[in-house]
Design a protein around this motif. Structure first.
Motif, PDB file in Angstrom:
ATOM      1  N   CYS A  62     -19.825  65.842  51.200  1.00 51.52           N
ATOM      2  CA  CYS A  62     -21.278  65.715  51.159  1.00 51.52           C
ATOM      3  C   CYS A  62     -21.898  66.972  50.572  1.00 51.52           C
ATOM      4  O   CYS A  62     -21.615  68.074  51.030  1.00 51.52           O
ATOM      5  CB  CYS A  62     -21.814  65.475  52.566  1.00 51.52           C
ATOM      6  SG  CYS A  62     -23.614  65.469  52.609  1.00 51.52           S
ATOM      7  N   CYS A 101     -25.131  67.721  50.637  1.00 48.77           N
ATOM      8  CA  CYS A 101     -26.488  67.957  51.136  1.00 48.77           C
ATOM      9  C   CYS A 101     -26.652  69.399  51.603  1.00 48.77           C
ATOM     10  O   CYS A 101     -25.679  70.106  51.865  1.00 48.77           O
ATOM     11  CB  CYS A 101     -26.837  66.972  52.251  1.00 48.77           C
ATOM     12  SG  CYS A 101     -26.276  67.472  53.887  1.00 48.77           S
ATOM     13  N   CYS A 129     -24.916  70.428  54.934  1.00 51.38           N
ATOM     14  CA  CYS A 129     -23.467  70.617  54.843  1.00 51.38           C
ATOM     15  C   CYS A 129     -23.125  71.911  54.097  1.00 51.38           C
ATOM     16  O   CYS A 129     -22.096  72.526  54.360  1.00 51.38           O
ATOM     17  CB  CYS A 129     -22.819  69.424  54.157  1.00 51.38           C
ATOM     18  SG  CYS A 129     -22.811  67.931  55.190  1.00 51.38           S
ATOM     19  N   HIS A 158     -21.753  63.809  58.776  1.00 56.77           N
ATOM     20  CA  HIS A 158     -21.583  63.438  57.370  1.00 56.77           C
ATOM     21  C   HIS A 158     -20.100  63.394  57.002  1.00 56.77           C
ATOM     22  O   HIS A 158     -19.655  62.507  56.271  1.00 56.77           O
ATOM     23  CB  HIS A 158     -22.324  64.430  56.462  1.00 56.77           C
ATOM     24  CG  HIS A 158     -23.817  64.362  56.624  1.00 56.77           C
ATOM     25  ND1 HIS A 158     -24.683  65.171  55.927  1.00 56.77           N
ATOM     26  CD2 HIS A 158     -24.581  63.575  57.430  1.00 56.77           C
ATOM     27  CE1 HIS A 158     -25.932  64.877  56.284  1.00 56.77           C
ATOM     28  NE2 HIS A 158     -25.889  63.927  57.199  1.00 56.77           N
TER      29      HIS A 158
HETATM   30 ZN   LIG Z   1     -24.249  66.453  54.455  1.00 53.17          ZN
END
Ligand SMILES: [Zn+2]
Length: 108
Positions: free
Chosen positions: A11, A13, A16, A28
């Motif tokens: 992930c 994002c 993360c 995630h």
């Molecule tokens: Zn994430």
């Protein structure tokens, strides 16, 4: 142990990246681990079911988390909403699989 030959999507994002030990990042990773073991249709249905949870990530967020495209997730959402009409249920358990039959306990 995880099979290293099966790639698990990482992930990208911000949570993360900046807080990989946070519960959100662990969540995630769990989503992507599960996705790595599912078939293509199962992947979009699983993500669609996550998107349907109002307390969970949105479809847009899930596209980032999972790497699935938004149209793919939306397709899963509409398939789930219409009862998966193109995919009738199939038995995937091996014959004899599953929980052993409960013994009847009859005492004299
Ligand atoms: Zn994430």
């Amino acid at each position: 142990m995880a099979d290293p030959s099966v790639p698990v999507h990482q992930c990208p994002c911000s949570t993360c990246q900046t807080a990989p030990d946070s519960p959100t990042a662990a969540y995630h990773r769990q989503i992507n681990l599960l996705l790595s073991r599912l078939t293509e249709p199962q992947r979009r249905w699983y993500v669609a079911s996550l998107a349907a949870d109002p307390s969970g990530p949105s479809a847009t967020q899930l596209a980032v988390i999972t790497g699935l495209s938004l149209p793919t997730i939306r397709r899963g959402v509409s398939e789930l909403a219409t009862g998966l009409p193109d995919t009738p249920p199939t038995r995937q358990r091996a014959p004899g699989g599953g929980r052993p039959r409960a013994e009847k306990k009859i005492r004299p």
